[in-house]
Design a protein around this motif. Structure first.
Motif, PDB file in Angstrom:
ATOM      1  N   ALA A   1       9.288  -6.721   2.529  1.00 13.88           N
ATOM      2  CA  ALA A   1      10.254  -7.125   1.507  1.00 13.88           C
ATOM      3  C   ALA A   1       9.591  -7.313   0.151  1.00 13.88           C
ATOM      4  CB  ALA A   1      10.946  -8.420   1.934  1.00 13.88           C
ATOM      5  N   GLY A   2      10.380  -7.118  -0.902  1.00  7.81           N
ATOM      6  CA  GLY A   2       9.889  -7.374  -2.249  1.00  7.81           C
ATOM      7  C   GLY A   2      10.337  -6.362  -3.274  1.00  7.81           C
ATOM      8  N   GLY A   3      10.991  -5.285  -2.827  1.00  4.99           N
ATOM      9  CA  GLY A   3      11.462  -4.271  -3.770  1.00  4.99           C
ATOM     10  C   GLY A   3      10.767  -2.950  -3.551  1.00  4.99           C
ATOM     11  N   THR A   4      11.512  -1.928  -3.196  1.00  4.93           N
ATOM     12  CA  THR A   4      10.894  -0.634  -2.896  1.00  4.93           C
ATOM     13  C   THR A   4      10.193  -0.032  -4.099  1.00  4.93           C
ATOM     14  OG1 THR A   4      13.005   0.488  -3.334  1.00  4.93           O
ATOM     15  CG2 THR A   4      12.527  -0.120  -1.040  1.00  4.93           C
ATOM     16  N   ASP A   5      10.667  -0.342  -5.309  1.00  2.56           N
ATOM     17  CA  ASP A   5      10.064   0.225  -6.516  1.00  2.56           C
ATOM     18  C   ASP A   5       8.918  -0.616  -7.050  1.00  2.56           C
ATOM     19  OD1 ASP A   5      12.172  -1.688  -7.123  1.00  2.56           O
ATOM     20  OD2 ASP A   5      11.743  -1.249  -9.223  1.00  2.56           O
ATOM     21  N   LEU A   6       8.653  -1.772  -6.439  1.00  4.44           N
ATOM     22  CA  LEU A   6       7.615  -2.678  -6.917  1.00  4.44           C
ATOM     23  C   LEU A   6       6.364  -2.581  -6.041  1.00  4.44           C
ATOM     24  CD1 LEU A   6       9.866  -5.774  -7.697  1.00  4.44           C
ATOM     25  CD2 LEU A   6       8.991  -4.060  -9.297  1.00  4.44           C
ATOM     26  N   PRO A   7       5.196  -2.958  -6.588  1.00 10.63           N
ATOM     27  CA  PRO A   7       3.935  -2.852  -5.821  1.00 10.63           C
ATOM     28  C   PRO A   7       3.760  -4.024  -4.849  1.00 10.63           C
ATOM     29  CG  PRO A   7       3.458  -3.663  -8.013  1.00 10.63           C
ATOM     30  CD  PRO A   7       4.944  -3.358  -7.997  1.00 10.63           C
ATOM     31  N   VAL A   8       4.522  -4.021  -3.770  1.00 11.47           N
ATOM     32  CA  VAL A   8       4.471  -5.096  -2.790  1.00 11.47           C
ATOM     33  C   VAL A   8       3.135  -5.051  -2.048  1.00 11.47           C
ATOM     34  CG1 VAL A   8       5.552  -6.067  -0.731  1.00 11.47           C
ATOM     35  CG2 VAL A   8       6.969  -5.033  -2.525  1.00 11.47           C
ATOM     36  N   HIS A   9       2.502  -6.193  -1.932  1.00 16.27           N
ATOM     37  CA  HIS A   9       1.201  -6.292  -1.256  1.00 16.27           C
ATOM     38  C   HIS A   9       1.429  -6.238   0.250  1.00 16.27           C
ATOM     39  CE1 HIS A   9      -2.979  -8.476  -1.194  1.00 16.27           C
ATOM     40  NE2 HIS A   9      -3.019  -7.268  -0.686  1.00 16.27           N
ATOM     41  N   GLY A  10       0.981  -5.178   0.902  1.00 16.55           N
ATOM     42  CA  GLY A  10       1.196  -5.007   2.326  1.00 16.55           C
ATOM     43  C   GLY A  10       0.027  -5.493   3.165  1.00 16.55           C
ATOM     44  N   ALA A  11       0.123  -5.233   4.471  1.00 17.85           N
ATOM     45  CA  ALA A  11      -0.938  -5.578   5.426  1.00 17.85           C
ATOM     46  C   ALA A  11      -1.052  -4.420   6.392  1.00 17.85           C
ATOM     47  CB  ALA A  11      -0.600  -6.876   6.150  1.00 17.85           C
ATOM     48  N   HIS A  12      -1.590  -3.310   5.909  1.00 22.35           N
ATOM     49  CA  HIS A  12      -1.600  -2.064   6.672  1.00 22.35           C
ATOM     50  C   HIS A  12      -2.974  -1.434   6.793  1.00 22.35           C
ATOM     51  CE1 HIS A  12      -1.689  -0.229   2.658  1.00 22.35           C
ATOM     52  NE2 HIS A  12      -0.722  -1.078   2.349  1.00 22.35           N
ATOM     53  N   THR A  13      -3.829  -1.628   5.812  1.00 24.65           N
ATOM     54  CA  THR A  13      -5.136  -0.967   5.794  1.00 24.65           C
ATOM     55  C   THR A  13      -6.191  -2.006   5.440  1.00 24.65           C
ATOM     56  OG1 THR A  13      -4.075   1.084   5.060  1.00 24.65           O
ATOM     57  CG2 THR A  13      -6.479   0.955   4.849  1.00 24.65           C
ATOM     58  N   LEU A  14      -6.806  -2.589   6.448  1.00 32.86           N
ATOM     59  CA  LEU A  14      -7.755  -3.679   6.241  1.00 32.86           C
ATOM     60  C   LEU A  14      -8.791  -3.303   5.184  1.00 32.86           C
ATOM     61  CD1 LEU A  14      -8.666  -6.491   7.294  1.00 32.86           C
ATOM     62  CD2 LEU A  14     -10.214  -5.263   8.835  1.00 32.86           C
ATOM     63  N   GLY A  15      -8.911  -4.145   4.172  1.00 37.16           N
ATOM     64  CA  GLY A  15      -9.866  -3.909   3.101  1.00 37.16           C
ATOM     65  C   GLY A  15      -9.292  -3.200   1.897  1.00 37.16           C
ATOM     66  N   PHE A  16      -8.172  -2.491   2.077  1.00 37.85           N
ATOM     67  CA  PHE A  16      -7.633  -1.683   0.987  1.00 37.85           C
ATOM     68  C   PHE A  16      -6.117  -1.830   0.849  1.00 37.85           C
ATOM     69  CE2 PHE A  16     -11.663   0.314   2.050  1.00 37.85           C
ATOM     70  CZ  PHE A  16     -12.252   0.413   0.794  1.00 37.85           C
ATOM     71  N   ASN A  17      -5.636  -3.063   1.025  1.00 35.92           N
ATOM     72  CA  ASN A  17      -4.218  -3.329   0.830  1.00 35.92           C
ATOM     73  C   ASN A  17      -3.862  -3.521  -0.639  1.00 35.92           C
ATOM     74  OD1 ASN A  17      -3.230  -3.428   3.618  1.00 35.92           O
ATOM     75  ND2 ASN A  17      -4.560  -5.210   3.829  1.00 35.92           N
ATOM     76  N   THR A  18      -4.881  -3.718  -1.478  1.00 35.78           N
ATOM     77  CA  THR A  18      -4.658  -3.900  -2.910  1.00 35.78           C
ATOM     78  C   THR A  18      -4.530  -2.543  -3.597  1.00 35.78           C
ATOM     79  OG1 THR A  18      -5.871  -5.989  -2.917  1.00 35.78           O
ATOM     80  CG2 THR A  18      -5.628  -4.866  -5.033  1.00 35.78           C
ATOM     81  N   ASP A  19      -3.552  -2.424  -4.477  1.00 36.22           N
ATOM     82  CA  ASP A  19      -3.301  -1.197  -5.251  1.00 36.22           C
ATOM     83  C   ASP A  19      -2.976  -0.009  -4.353  1.00 36.22           C
ATOM     84  OD1 ASP A  19      -3.938  -2.840  -7.350  1.00 36.22           O
ATOM     85  OD2 ASP A  19      -5.914  -1.978  -7.701  1.00 36.22           O
ATOM     86  N   SER A  20      -2.337  -0.277  -3.217  1.00 34.78           N
ATOM     87  CA  SER A  20      -1.979   0.803  -2.303  1.00 34.78           C
ATOM     88  C   SER A  20      -0.653   0.478  -1.628  1.00 34.78           C
ATOM     89  CB  SER A  20      -3.065   1.007  -1.242  1.00 34.78           C
ATOM     90  OG  SER A  20      -3.091  -0.088  -0.335  1.00 34.78           O
ATOM     91  N   ALA A  21      -0.118   1.461  -0.925  1.00 35.11           N
ATOM     92  CA  ALA A  21       1.077   1.268  -0.107  1.00 35.11           C
ATOM     93  C   ALA A  21       0.824   1.920   1.244  1.00 35.11           C
ATOM     94  CB  ALA A  21       2.313   1.884  -0.778  1.00 35.11           C
ATOM     95  N   GLY A  22       1.396   1.335   2.294  1.00 28.35           N
ATOM     96  CA  GLY A  22       1.245   1.889   3.632  1.00 28.35           C
ATOM     97  C   GLY A  22       2.546   2.520   4.092  1.00 28.35           C
ATOM     98  N   VAL A  23       2.473   3.787   4.505  1.00 26.68           N
ATOM     99  CA  VAL A  23       3.637   4.512   5.022  1.00 26.68           C
ATOM    100  C   VAL A  23       3.343   4.872   6.475  1.00 26.68           C
ATOM    101  CG1 VAL A  23       5.088   6.561   4.834  1.00 26.68           C
ATOM    102  CG2 VAL A  23       4.254   5.424   2.761  1.00 26.68           C
ATOM    103  N   ALA A  24       4.174   4.399   7.396  1.00 25.38           N
ATOM    104  CA  ALA A  24       3.934   4.598   8.819  1.00 25.38           C
ATOM    105  C   ALA A  24       4.906   5.616   9.396  1.00 25.38           C
ATOM    106  CB  ALA A  24       4.073   3.279   9.569  1.00 25.38           C
ATOM    107  N   ALA A  25       4.349   6.655  10.024  1.00 24.44           N
ATOM    108  CA  ALA A  25       5.153   7.614  10.776  1.00 24.44           C
ATOM    109  C   ALA A  25       5.442   6.992  12.139  1.00 24.44           C
ATOM    110  CB  ALA A  25       4.398   8.924  10.926  1.00 24.44           C
ATOM    111  N   ILE A  26       6.704   6.889  12.503  1.00 26.44           N
ATOM    112  CA  ILE A  26       7.076   6.242  13.758  1.00 26.44           C
ATOM    113  C   ILE A  26       6.813   7.195  14.915  1.00 26.44           C
ATOM    114  CG2 ILE A  26       8.920   5.129  15.062  1.00 26.44           C
ATOM    115  CD1 ILE A  26      10.252   4.435  12.413  1.00 26.44           C
TER     116      ILE A  26
END
Length: 403
Positions: A288-313
């Motif tokens: 959550a936080g806005g699809t157009d905004l740089p939401v801080h995720g938890a997807h790539t340990l060490g490199f969650n800053t300035d990035s986005a995580g896209v998961a193929a189901i």
């Protein structure tokens, strides 16, 4: 996210105790277990009118056979513990489950015990007494989850790593529920909140995105405050390591299960991924936080800053990713990177935030704008069948940006 789906062949049908193991038939856990330290902890999310799902925790104590207590059926499971995320590093976790419809037991599956998805230190988990009091969460670790489909029995065998068994070892059984129903099943291609973000020369079209309301997210279980990072310069592609052969109409159920596991089992503030894409190419809003905004995720340990995580189901180790899925990943990557004029076919430098990644904390590393999880962490994610498709994704995403 990684999970090894290798069935262990030639194993006897009885669970061999390693250091700690639990075997149970649901619905059942004994009254004597409930009276002592073996009590299950049912931690349901706040339920909406249609039901928000739940996570049931069953303790893994040395060799105890659990029988007798009614528990909810589940569709996804994992093993969690108290303490650091890497407390089981070097160990093994094996599970098998019973199909709720047929009563047939699966073969053994090995879960990835090392934490590889997740927040960087201090970013997501509650670390101060005040935070714990508010969030109700202490730092904890968990394996990657396994999607089982409707199940009512589970067996678990854990062999700890060099550090020994962590405290609070438990199996977490996730019932995704029917979702919290609300309006807004799908977003439209409307302008984002910050219209200035769409004025760039290389802004790709915004894909249709199923909102959190659309996949039935129970917003009461996540942290209410939102976290943002700097401009997104890299999109890290993952696979969820869940089933590949699912009906696309079931994708919201899969996402709800992952969401509940990330929040209620892992102790994260929200689902780790910023976006997810199903086999039909449908894009879903993640954190959550806005699809157009740089939401801080938890997807790539060490490199969650300035990035986005896209998961193929799905799990794309040997299964080839469907063409519509690849198209969906390219579309969301092109749009997200284009918001800050990042060339989808280019590269950029990020700084590691964790020694647990491929690069020590504070070390700079150059990544392609569309990279795989394995580029930043020692993992097979996004799978040997999806990872070679990344050059095609970069080319298509750059084309969508008009480059």
């Amino acid at each position: 996210m990684r999970i090894s789906l290798r069935a262990l062949r030639g194993r006897p049908p009885v669970v061999l105790l390693a250091v700690c193991a639990a075997v149970l038939t649901l619905p059942s856990i004994p009254a004597e277990a409930r009276a002592g330290g073996g009590a299950p902890a049912d931690r349901p999310s706040a339920r909406g009118p249609a039901g928000g799902g739940s996570v049931t925790s069953l303790p893994l104590t040395g060799g105890r056979l659990l029988v007798g207590h009614t528990a909810r059926r589940f569709d996804l499971l994992g093993v969690g513990w108290d303490g650091p995320a890497r407390a089981l590093a070097g160990g093994t976790v094996k599970v098998r489950t019973r199909d709720a419809a047929t009563g047939v037991w699966s073969g053994w599956h090995e879960l990835e015990a090392d934490g590889e998805d997740g927040p960087d230190a201090g970013a997501d988990t509650a670390v101060t007494a005040a935070d714990v009091a508010v969030a109700g969460r202490a730092p904890r670790g968990a394996t990657a989850p396994l999607w089982t489909g409707p199940s009512d029995g589970v067996a678990v065998e854990v062999t700890p790593g060099p550090a020994g068994p962590p405290p609070g070892l438990r199996v977490e059984l996730v019932d995704p529920g029917e979702g919290v129903r609300s309006a807004g099943a799908r977003s439209t291609a409307a302008e984002p909140a910050d219209g200035g973000r769409r004025t760039g020369h290389h802004q790709a079209p915004r894909p249709e995105i199923v909102t959190r309301a659309g996949w039935g997210a129970d917003e009461s279980i996540r942290e209410p405050d939102l976290e943002y990072t700097g401009p997104v310069r890299v999109v890290f592609v993952h696979h969820t390591a869940t089933t590949t052969e699912y009906a696309c109409s079931d994708a919201p159920r899969l996402i709800r299960a992952i969401y509940q596991y990330h929040v209620l089992s892992n102790g994260w503030r929200d689902i780790g991924y910023n976006f997810l894409v199903d086999r039909c190419g449908t894009v879903y809003e993640g954190r959550a936080g806005g699809t157009d905004l740089p939401v801080h995720g938890a997807h790539t340990l060490g490199f969650n800053t300035d990035s986005a995580g896209v998961a193929a189901i799905g799990t794309f180790v040997t299964d080839l990713p469907p063409a519509p899925l690849l198209t969906g990943v390219a579309r969301i990557a092109a749009w997200k990177l284009g918001l800050t004029e990042q060339d989808a076919a280019g590269s950029t430098r990020l700084v590691s935030g964790s020694d647990g990644s491929l690069y020590p904390a504070g070390t700079g590393a150059v990544f392609q704008a569309v990279s795989g999880h394995r580029d930043a962490f020692n993992t097979e994610c996004p799978g040997d069948a999806l990872y070679p498709k990344l050059p095609e994704l970069r080319t298509e995403a750059a084309r969508l940006q008009g480059r």
